[in-house]
Motif scaffolding. Sequence first.
Motif, PDB file in Angstrom:
ATOM      1  N   VAL A 237       6.433  -4.037  23.631  1.00 59.28           N
ATOM      2  CA  VAL A 237       5.522  -4.898  22.882  1.00 59.28           C
ATOM      3  C   VAL A 237       4.092  -4.508  23.230  1.00 59.28           C
ATOM      4  O   VAL A 237       3.783  -4.252  24.397  1.00 59.28           O
ATOM      5  N   LEU A 238       3.235  -4.475  22.216  1.00 55.95           N
ATOM      6  CA  LEU A 238       1.798  -4.279  22.425  1.00 55.95           C
ATOM      7  C   LEU A 238       1.074  -5.539  21.999  1.00 55.95           C
ATOM      8  O   LEU A 238       1.261  -6.024  20.881  1.00 55.95           O
ATOM      9  N   GLY A 239       0.256  -6.084  22.889  1.00 51.17           N
ATOM     10  CA  GLY A 239      -0.641  -7.177  22.557  1.00 51.17           C
ATOM     11  C   GLY A 239      -2.063  -6.657  22.535  1.00 51.17           C
ATOM     12  O   GLY A 239      -2.537  -6.107  23.532  1.00 51.17           O
TER      13      GLY A 239
ATOM     14  N   ALA B 209      12.492 -11.037  20.925  1.00 51.54           N
ATOM     15  CA  ALA B 209      12.649 -12.316  21.624  1.00 51.54           C
ATOM     16  C   ALA B 209      11.354 -12.718  22.327  1.00 51.54           C
ATOM     17  O   ALA B 209      10.964 -13.902  22.314  1.00 51.54           O
ATOM     18  N   LEU B 210      10.671 -11.750  22.936  1.00 53.53           N
ATOM     19  CA  LEU B 210       9.418 -12.062  23.625  1.00 53.53           C
ATOM     20  C   LEU B 210       8.358 -12.507  22.629  1.00 53.53           C
ATOM     21  O   LEU B 210       7.623 -13.479  22.867  1.00 53.53           O
TER      22      LEU B 210
ATOM     23  N   PHE C 172       5.620  -5.107  28.413  1.00 54.36           N
ATOM     24  CA  PHE C 172       4.587  -5.695  27.559  1.00 54.36           C
ATOM     25  C   PHE C 172       3.243  -5.092  27.950  1.00 54.36           C
ATOM     26  O   PHE C 172       2.671  -5.416  28.985  1.00 54.36           O
ATOM     27  N   LEU C 173       2.738  -4.194  27.117  1.00 57.62           N
ATOM     28  CA  LEU C 173       1.432  -3.562  27.317  1.00 57.62           C
ATOM     29  C   LEU C 173       0.386  -4.390  26.571  1.00 57.62           C
ATOM     30  O   LEU C 173       0.543  -4.660  25.375  1.00 57.62           O
TER      31      LEU C 173
ATOM     32  N   GLY D  38      -3.004  -9.811  18.166  1.00 56.18           N
ATOM     33  CA  GLY D  38      -1.676  -9.702  17.577  1.00 56.18           C
ATOM     34  C   GLY D  38      -0.668  -9.070  18.514  1.00 56.18           C
ATOM     35  O   GLY D  38      -1.011  -8.518  19.566  1.00 56.18           O
ATOM     36  N   LEU D  39       0.603  -9.149  18.093  1.00 57.98           N
ATOM     37  CA  LEU D  39       1.729  -8.573  18.833  1.00 57.98           C
ATOM     38  C   LEU D  39       2.475  -7.613  17.927  1.00 57.98           C
ATOM     39  O   LEU D  39       2.851  -7.967  16.801  1.00 57.98           O
ATOM     40  N   SER D  40       2.692  -6.390  18.402  1.00 55.83           N
ATOM     41  CA  SER D  40       3.388  -5.386  17.597  1.00 55.83           C
ATOM     42  C   SER D  40       4.484  -4.730  18.434  1.00 55.83           C
ATOM     43  O   SER D  40       4.558  -4.913  19.652  1.00 55.83           O
ATOM     44  N   MET D  41       5.322  -3.925  17.743  1.00 58.94           N
ATOM     45  CA  MET D  41       6.391  -3.180  18.409  1.00 58.94           C
ATOM     46  C   MET D  41       6.288  -1.709  18.046  1.00 58.94           C
ATOM     47  O   MET D  41       6.358  -1.350  16.870  1.00 58.94           O
ATOM     48  N   PRO D  42       6.106  -0.832  19.030  1.00 61.51           N
ATOM     49  CA  PRO D  42       6.110   0.607  18.746  1.00 61.51           C
ATOM     50  C   PRO D  42       7.503   1.068  18.329  1.00 61.51           C
ATOM     51  O   PRO D  42       8.523   0.503  18.753  1.00 61.51           O
ATOM     52  N   TYR D  43       7.552   2.105  17.498  1.00 58.58           N
ATOM     53  CA  TYR D  43       8.836   2.681  17.083  1.00 58.58           C
ATOM     54  C   TYR D  43       9.670   3.141  18.278  1.00 58.58           C
ATOM     55  O   TYR D  43      10.893   3.182  18.214  1.00 58.58           O
ATOM     56  N   THR D  44       8.998   3.513  19.353  1.00 58.20           N
ATOM     57  CA  THR D  44       9.711   4.062  20.508  1.00 58.20           C
ATOM     58  C   THR D  44      10.146   2.988  21.497  1.00 58.20           C
ATOM     59  O   THR D  44      10.539   3.302  22.618  1.00 58.20           O
TER      60      THR D  44
END
Length: 434
Positions: A88-90, A312-313, A36-37, A297-303
């Motif tokens: 995850v990126l916050g 889940a997080l 989680f970055l 916000g919370l996002s998900m990188p393609y990688t």
Amino acid sequence: MSQKKLRSLAIILLVVALTGIGSVVVQAQGDDQVTFLSTQFNIVEESEAFRGILDGFGGSVDFIPSEEGPAIDLLRAESESGEGTTDVLGALHGTFPPLANDDLLFDLTDLLTTIEADYDLNDAYVELGKLGTEDYQYYIPWMQATYVMAANVDALEYLPEGADINALTWDQFAEWSKNIYDATGEAKVGFPVKGLFHRFLEGYIYPSYTGGMVTGFKSPEAVTMFEFLRDDLWPYVHPQSINYDFMQQPLLSGEVLVAFDHTARLRDAFEQEPDQFVAFPAPSGPAGLGYMPVVVGLSMPYTSPNPDGAEALIQYLVEPSTQGAVLAELGFFPVVAGAETGDLSAGMQKIADAVQTQATGDAALPALLPVGLGERGGEINEIYRNAFTRIIQDGEDIQTVLDEEGASLQALLDDTGAPCWVPDAPSEGACQLQ
């Protein structure tokens, strides 16, 4: 290994060397671990408190605090290499547009549907997470914060006659500041000039006088605003304000009686001595009550190497119990209805009430954090700070300074192509100063 991957690996290693985000790359990631970055909670005390909240998650989380620029650089480098470590990126709302422009983020529409089957997320913040699209959810809203005013109850007797602390004007605030000075012989109003003071300039005083953040930067209304700061308010601001990072300590020590700061950076004062302090909205100016809602916000990188764990997080972080814990422990406010606030202290309840009053007043004029500047986002903060320093501290001519710093601001907008954002009216292409 291809030349592209070698170049991207070099970028990743450089980011690690310069920023210390070492564990992102060098720690082996277990099958169930979620990395989680986050650009939030990157102060040591905040990081430790948040890691305690993450203990309630069913899986293992490697929480990596980072500044915005290095985080963006890392995600771009991971995308180029095709081998990611971040799940995850916050980050703040304004961090996501450059990542979206580079096509680095998953569409979280399906995850949003799953979450909204159980919880009622703030509709306005969900819409912000679409970044102007109709059907692509770049991020799930995580939490919100803002900035409010705080005062020692001992200062209330000096309020101007007939003034309502929940509906002050800036003129009344200046009169109050002068009354305190006249009664005590000391300047007892404080601002975190070494801290997040640029947010006061961008999101509070500028919109209150000009109706916008950017377009009126060098306008006659901006000149009037700086005349007010220089002549009517700053003579009654504590001289140590230039050294303040957080305002909770000066409030607790009694060095200042009235202050402005981020809700999370007032928290300790209200937790330790809830009966000694009151929280209230920022004052209004000729154009309204400028205030800055900080949407995270919370996002998900393609990688992402663990997308299931990432989902889940994210679901865990928007659960009402988790949202309530973040409010209680870190002072960031929920984005989901029904967040558990039964354990909210009396002091934090005062701050929560002030946040609600500030956002729902008739004159409320929300001002989003700067959008579309990418890794150059820090430059706009320096421009506003430079204008303040040159005018208020160095005594330079107001219009001359605004013209010169305005030229730097326009160059930044032109270089990045950033369109205008709220409270300025939408623009075609780069935002233009008046």
